[in-house]
Each structure stands twice: as C-alpha cells, then as structure tokens.
Design a protein around this motif. Structure first.
Motif, PDB file in Angstrom:
ATOM      1  N   GLY A   1       0.795  -1.144   0.288  1.00 51.04           N
ATOM      2  CA  GLY A   1       0.023   0.104   0.078  1.00 51.04           C
ATOM      3  C   GLY A   1       0.795   1.341   0.068  1.00 51.04           C
ATOM      4  O   GLY A   1       2.181   1.119  -0.170  1.00 51.04           O
ATOM      5  N   SER A   2       0.281   2.437   0.333  1.00 51.26           N
ATOM      6  CA  SER A   2       0.973   3.624   0.254  1.00 51.26           C
ATOM      7  C   SER A   2       0.244   4.583   0.878  1.00 51.26           C
ATOM      8  O   SER A   2      -0.941   4.654   0.973  1.00 51.26           O
ATOM      9  CB  SER A   2       1.063   4.211  -1.020  1.00 51.26           C
ATOM     10  N   ASN A   3       0.894   5.597   1.539  1.00 51.26           N
ATOM     11  CA  ASN A   3       0.126   6.811   2.201  1.00 51.26           C
ATOM     12  C   ASN A   3       0.213   8.106   1.514  1.00 51.26           C
ATOM     13  O   ASN A   3       0.217   9.044   1.844  1.00 51.26           O
ATOM     14  CB  ASN A   3       0.953   6.978   3.661  1.00 51.26           C
ATOM     15  N   GLY A   4       0.794   7.913   0.330  1.00 48.17           N
ATOM     16  CA  GLY A   4       0.944   8.854  -0.873  1.00 48.17           C
ATOM     17  C   GLY A   4       2.519   9.220  -0.548  1.00 48.17           C
ATOM     18  O   GLY A   4       2.790   9.775  -1.818  1.00 48.17           O
ATOM     19  N   LYS A   5       3.039   8.879  -0.026  1.00 48.67           N
ATOM     20  CA  LYS A   5       4.743   9.103   0.056  1.00 48.67           C
ATOM     21  C   LYS A   5       5.549   7.952   0.130  1.00 48.67           C
ATOM     22  O   LYS A   5       6.530   7.837  -0.539  1.00 48.67           O
ATOM     23  CB  LYS A   5       5.240  10.067   1.118  1.00 48.67           C
ATOM     24  N   PHE A   6       5.044   7.032   1.007  1.00 49.94           N
ATOM     25  CA  PHE A   6       6.096   5.864   1.348  1.00 49.94           C
ATOM     26  C   PHE A   6       5.366   4.521   1.073  1.00 49.94           C
ATOM     27  O   PHE A   6       3.870   4.596   0.967  1.00 49.94           O
ATOM     28  CB  PHE A   6       6.369   5.614   2.698  1.00 49.94           C
ATOM     29  N   VAL A   7       5.939   3.605   0.738  1.00 49.10           N
ATOM     30  CA  VAL A   7       5.470   2.050   0.496  1.00 49.10           C
ATOM     31  C   VAL A   7       5.355   1.708   1.679  1.00 49.10           C
ATOM     32  O   VAL A   7       6.074   1.649   2.687  1.00 49.10           O
ATOM     33  CB  VAL A   7       6.303   1.371  -0.226  1.00 49.10           C
ATOM     34  N   LEU A   8       4.052   0.961   2.095  1.00 47.39           N
ATOM     35  CA  LEU A   8       3.551   0.262   3.207  1.00 47.39           C
ATOM     36  C   LEU A   8       3.499  -1.232   2.948  1.00 47.39           C
ATOM     37  O   LEU A   8       2.999  -1.495   2.018  1.00 47.39           O
ATOM     38  CB  LEU A   8       2.294   1.196   3.830  1.00 47.39           C
ATOM     39  N   ASP A   9       3.535  -1.975   4.043  1.00 50.33           N
ATOM     40  CA  ASP A   9       3.221  -3.292   4.001  1.00 50.33           C
ATOM     41  C   ASP A   9       1.773  -3.552   4.348  1.00 50.33           C
ATOM     42  O   ASP A   9       1.095  -2.558   4.657  1.00 50.33           O
ATOM     43  CB  ASP A   9       4.265  -4.188   5.010  1.00 50.33           C
ATOM     44  N   SER A  10       1.547  -4.631   4.262  1.00 50.04           N
ATOM     45  CA  SER A  10      -0.104  -5.028   4.554  1.00 50.04           C
ATOM     46  C   SER A  10      -0.523  -4.626   5.851  1.00 50.04           C
ATOM     47  O   SER A  10      -1.723  -4.435   6.255  1.00 50.04           O
ATOM     48  CB  SER A  10      -0.343  -6.683   4.406  1.00 50.04           C
ATOM     49  N   ASN A  11       0.429  -4.237   6.960  1.00 52.96           N
ATOM     50  CA  ASN A  11       0.082  -3.785   8.221  1.00 52.96           C
ATOM     51  C   ASN A  11       0.076  -2.361   8.388  1.00 52.96           C
ATOM     52  O   ASN A  11      -0.169  -1.823   9.577  1.00 52.96           O
ATOM     53  CB  ASN A  11       0.870  -4.701   9.450  1.00 52.96           C
ATOM     54  N   GLY A  12       0.393  -1.521   7.384  1.00 52.36           N
ATOM     55  CA  GLY A  12       0.458  -0.343   7.413  1.00 52.36           C
ATOM     56  C   GLY A  12       1.834   0.479   7.700  1.00 52.36           C
ATOM     57  O   GLY A  12       2.069   1.537   8.084  1.00 52.36           O
ATOM     58  N   ASN A  13       2.702  -0.401   8.063  1.00 50.31           N
ATOM     59  CA  ASN A  13       4.142  -0.181   8.259  1.00 50.31           C
ATOM     60  C   ASN A  13       4.963   0.324   7.180  1.00 50.31           C
ATOM     61  O   ASN A  13       4.883  -0.383   6.078  1.00 50.31           O
ATOM     62  CB  ASN A  13       5.053  -1.162   8.891  1.00 50.31           C
ATOM     63  N   LYS A  14       6.023   1.195   7.009  1.00 55.68           N
ATOM     64  CA  LYS A  14       6.733   1.651   6.040  1.00 55.68           C
ATOM     65  C   LYS A  14       7.539   0.412   5.552  1.00 55.68           C
ATOM     66  O   LYS A  14       8.054  -0.311   6.773  1.00 55.68           O
ATOM     67  CB  LYS A  14       7.863   2.908   6.357  1.00 55.68           C
ATOM     68  N   VAL A  15       7.779   0.280   4.157  1.00 62.04           N
ATOM     69  CA  VAL A  15       8.655  -0.869   3.755  1.00 62.04           C
ATOM     70  C   VAL A  15       9.801  -0.151   3.822  1.00 62.04           C
ATOM     71  O   VAL A  15      10.162   0.806   3.399  1.00 62.04           O
ATOM     72  CB  VAL A  15       8.222  -1.269   2.305  1.00 62.04           C
TER      73      VAL A  15
END
Length: 80
Positions: free
Chosen positions: A24-38
């Motif tokens: 996923g993404s918060n619009g800036k960073f790539v996020l894992d399935s738990n919402g943590n930054k990759v």
C-alpha cells in the motif's frame, strides 16, 4: 522479458501496482499489509513511492539506488 521504467508512471498507477503486489502507500512511502513503512532490504531505509524499484521476476520493493540493486543482483543473480 521487457523492462519498464517506473520513473514516468503516475503516482496513482504506482500505488495501484503496489496494491496488486500486496503493498500500500500513504502517498509518500510504500507500506506493508500492516500499514508499516517498507524498508529497503539492504539499506534499511523507508522506500518512497517516487523512488521505488521492482526488479523483474520479483515482488520485492527496493529503493532505487546502485547499492541496493547491486546487492539484489549479488543475492538473486542477474535478472536483466
């Protein structure tokens, strides 16, 4: 296998690609399935959507820099 650069791909398309790969993404960073930054697998820095790279045959998202790419090739072999 055809290589496709993500540099000129829209932010929306990059986020859709990430979602197809289970990220996923918060619009800036790539996020894992738990919402943590990759974090980049090799440098352990957060991967920004604008600077991400996904190498052929992989679902691993890396920061687009020479060290990470060379370490990836060292670990998995030349994918080009």
């Amino acid at each position: 296998m055809e290589l496709v650069s993500l540099k000129n791909v829209s932010m929306n398309s990059k986020i859709l690609l990430l979602e197809e790969l289970g990220y996923g993404s918060n619009g800036k960073f790539v996020l894992d399935s738990n919402g943590n930054k990759v974090l980049d697998r090799y440098l352990e820095i957060p991967v920004e959507v604008e600077n991400m790279v996904i190498l052929p045959g992989s679902e691993i998202v890396l920061d687009n820099n020479e060290l990470s790419i060379s370490k990836y090739i060292e670990e998995f072999g030349d994918v080009f």
